[in-house]
Scaffold this motif. Structure first.
Motif, PDB file in Angstrom:
ATOM      1  N   GLU A  69     -20.439   5.342  -3.369  1.00 53.61           N
ATOM      2  CA  GLU A  69     -19.316   4.569  -2.845  1.00 53.61           C
ATOM      3  C   GLU A  69     -17.991   5.084  -3.399  1.00 53.61           C
ATOM      4  OE1 GLU A  69     -20.218   0.539  -3.792  1.00 53.61           O
ATOM      5  OE2 GLU A  69     -21.697   0.319  -2.177  1.00 53.61           O
ATOM      6  N   TRP A 117       0.828  -1.212   0.000  1.00 55.07           N
ATOM      7  CA  TRP A 117       0.000   0.000   0.000  1.00 55.07           C
ATOM      8  C   TRP A 117       0.857   1.254   0.000  1.00 55.07           C
ATOM      9  CZ3 TRP A 117      -5.258   0.899  -0.221  1.00 55.07           C
ATOM     10  CH2 TRP A 117      -5.689   2.190   0.134  1.00 55.07           C
ATOM     11  N   HIS A 168     -12.839  -1.541  -4.946  1.00 52.61           N
ATOM     12  CA  HIS A 168     -12.665  -0.384  -4.061  1.00 52.61           C
ATOM     13  C   HIS A 168     -11.202  -0.043  -3.774  1.00 52.61           C
ATOM     14  CE1 HIS A 168     -16.969  -0.703  -3.377  1.00 52.61           C
ATOM     15  NE2 HIS A 168     -16.816  -1.901  -2.852  1.00 52.61           N
ATOM     16  N   HIS A 169     -10.309  -1.022  -3.869  1.00 55.97           N
ATOM     17  CA  HIS A 169      -8.933  -0.815  -3.429  1.00 55.97           C
ATOM     18  C   HIS A 169      -8.250   0.328  -4.181  1.00 55.97           C
ATOM     19  CE1 HIS A 169      -5.126  -2.267  -1.589  1.00 55.97           C
ATOM     20  NE2 HIS A 169      -4.592  -1.805  -2.697  1.00 55.97           N
ATOM     21  N   GLU A 175      -9.533   2.867  -5.825  1.00 54.60           N
ATOM     22  CA  GLU A 175     -10.097   4.181  -5.491  1.00 54.60           C
ATOM     23  C   GLU A 175      -9.604   4.662  -4.126  1.00 54.60           C
ATOM     24  OE1 GLU A 175     -14.371   4.539  -7.743  1.00 54.60           O
ATOM     25  OE2 GLU A 175     -14.342   3.485  -5.825  1.00 54.60           O
ATOM     26  N   ARG A 176      -9.546   3.770  -3.172  1.00 55.06           N
ATOM     27  CA  ARG A 176      -9.080   4.171  -1.843  1.00 55.06           C
ATOM     28  C   ARG A 176      -7.604   4.556  -1.866  1.00 55.06           C
ATOM     29  NH1 ARG A 176     -12.312  -0.907   0.898  1.00 55.06           N
ATOM     30  NH2 ARG A 176     -14.389   0.077   0.892  1.00 55.06           N
ATOM     31  N   GLY A 223      -7.493   7.940  -3.352  1.00 51.28           N
ATOM     32  CA  GLY A 223      -7.988   8.911  -2.384  1.00 51.28           C
ATOM     33  C   GLY A 223      -6.956   9.293  -1.347  1.00 51.28           C
ATOM     34  N   GLU A 224      -6.246   8.299  -0.821  1.00 54.14           N
ATOM     35  CA  GLU A 224      -5.214   8.598   0.176  1.00 54.14           C
ATOM     36  C   GLU A 224      -4.018   9.300  -0.449  1.00 54.14           C
ATOM     37  OE1 GLU A 224      -2.113   6.270   3.146  1.00 54.14           O
ATOM     38  OE2 GLU A 224      -4.191   5.579   3.025  1.00 54.14           O
ATOM     39  N   SER A 231     -14.757   6.461  -1.342  1.00 55.00           N
ATOM     40  CA  SER A 231     -13.442   5.833  -1.490  1.00 55.00           C
ATOM     41  C   SER A 231     -12.395   6.831  -1.967  1.00 55.00           C
ATOM     42  CB  SER A 231     -13.529   4.667  -2.477  1.00 55.00           C
ATOM     43  OG  SER A 231     -14.337   3.631  -1.975  1.00 55.00           O
ATOM     44  N   ARG A 284     -14.380   1.568  -9.532  1.00 56.62           N
ATOM     45  CA  ARG A 284     -14.905   0.912  -8.346  1.00 56.62           C
ATOM     46  C   ARG A 284     -14.564  -0.576  -8.352  1.00 56.62           C
ATOM     47  NH1 ARG A 284     -19.327  -2.016  -7.352  1.00 56.62           N
ATOM     48  NH2 ARG A 284     -20.332  -1.881  -5.295  1.00 56.62           N
ATOM     49  N   ALA A 336     -12.500  10.005  -1.545  1.00 59.79           N
ATOM     50  CA  ALA A 336     -12.416  11.108  -0.577  1.00 59.79           C
ATOM     51  C   ALA A 336     -12.498  12.471  -1.267  1.00 59.79           C
ATOM     52  CB  ALA A 336     -11.142  10.995   0.257  1.00 59.79           C
TER      53      ALA A 336
END
Length: 276
Positions: A116, A39, A66-67, A69-70, A73-74, A120, A61, A122
């Protein structure tokens, strides 16, 4: 070398560099949609791409799910307002691998997918959101209508369609303004030339997936290694060929290597030099 535009301007006046970054490969190894094994390395890679001038980041998505997108986002929260984030909805993932893909273009499903994706990524609004794939059980007009509703609510700025033929694209355009099409296309294998020509003539961005050759989720490494020719690596040459094909093509090569990300982005500098 003919003069090649380095930027693309959408119909609303938003301009971005033509070379972006596709994040599908950050969801796992070839043949698997599972999480990227590191990550922190993924976050660092995306931030490095933004630092060297990449502005267009493409996610979905379903990547993970989801991974991706998250991760975006971070990684890109500190670049708020400075990057252009695209994502997609309309696919459900039931497990690893392409055999677990299920299309779901129902309006209620897409409304949920948009929400969603917003969480994800943000962000308060997604710059570009695609119907990831046409659901054969749902009229495309209904699916696009759901994205138009999300756009009217301020959740997405622009609507795109992915994996469509020319007829499906025209049906979509009868419902809402379509700003982008994302279909498979690369210099080696070709693709739907008619869609490229139509989008170029109508001010619609064409974002080719698999821009360097093979689909990395199925076939492994997208482009064989080779020697540089006239200053271009094989990958850079493929990207340059895409930029030359039509002024509305926006390649989004994906990679897990910061070195390769830098090489890909550098094509915008190289095309200003001597003919190759």
């Amino acid at each position: 070398m003919t003069n090649i535009a380095k930027d693309f301007t959408f119909k609303d006046g938003t301009t971005i560099p033509r070379i972006g970054f596709g994040t599908m490969r950050l969801t796992g190894q070839p043949g698997n949609f599972g999480p990227y094994e590191d990550w922190d390395a993924g976050v660092a890679l995306l931030r490095r791409a933004a630092d060297i001038g990449v502005r267009h980041f493409d996610s979905a998505r379903a990547y993970g799910p989801h991974h991706s997108e998250r991760l975006v986002g971070e990684a890109l929260g500190s670049h708020a307002g400075g990057v252009f984030i695209a994502s997609k909805g309309g696919i459900e993932k039931a497990g690893p691998g392409v055999e677990f893909i299920k299309r779901d273009g129902r309006p209620e499903a897409l409304a949920r997918h948009v929400d969603e994706s917003l969480a994800s990524l943000a962000v308060e609004r997604i710059d570009l959101y695609y119907l990831h794939s046409v659901d054969p059980n749902v009229p495309i007009e209904d699916s696009i209508g759901a994205l138009a509703a999300a756009q009217a609510a301020g959740k997405i700025a622009r609507i795109g369609v992915s994996n469509v033929d020319l007829h499906q694209l025209k049906r979509s355009m009868a419902v809402a303004r379509i700003d982008a099409v994302q279909n498979r296309y690369n210099p080696a294998d070709g693709g739907d030339e008619a869609v490229i020509d139509f989008t170029a003539g109508n001010g619609i961005a064409f974002i080719p997936w698999g821009p360097l050759g093979a689909n990395p989720m199925i076939h492994g490494a997208p482009l064989a290694e080779g020697n540089a020719q006239n200053g271009f690596t094989p990958a850079q040459r493929a990207i340059r060929d895409l930029l030359e094909r039509a002024p509305n093509i926006l390649p989004i090569p994906g990679t897990t290597s910061a070195t390769h990300a830098e090489e890909n982005a550098r094509v915008l500098e190289l095309i200003g030099g001597d003919d190759a």
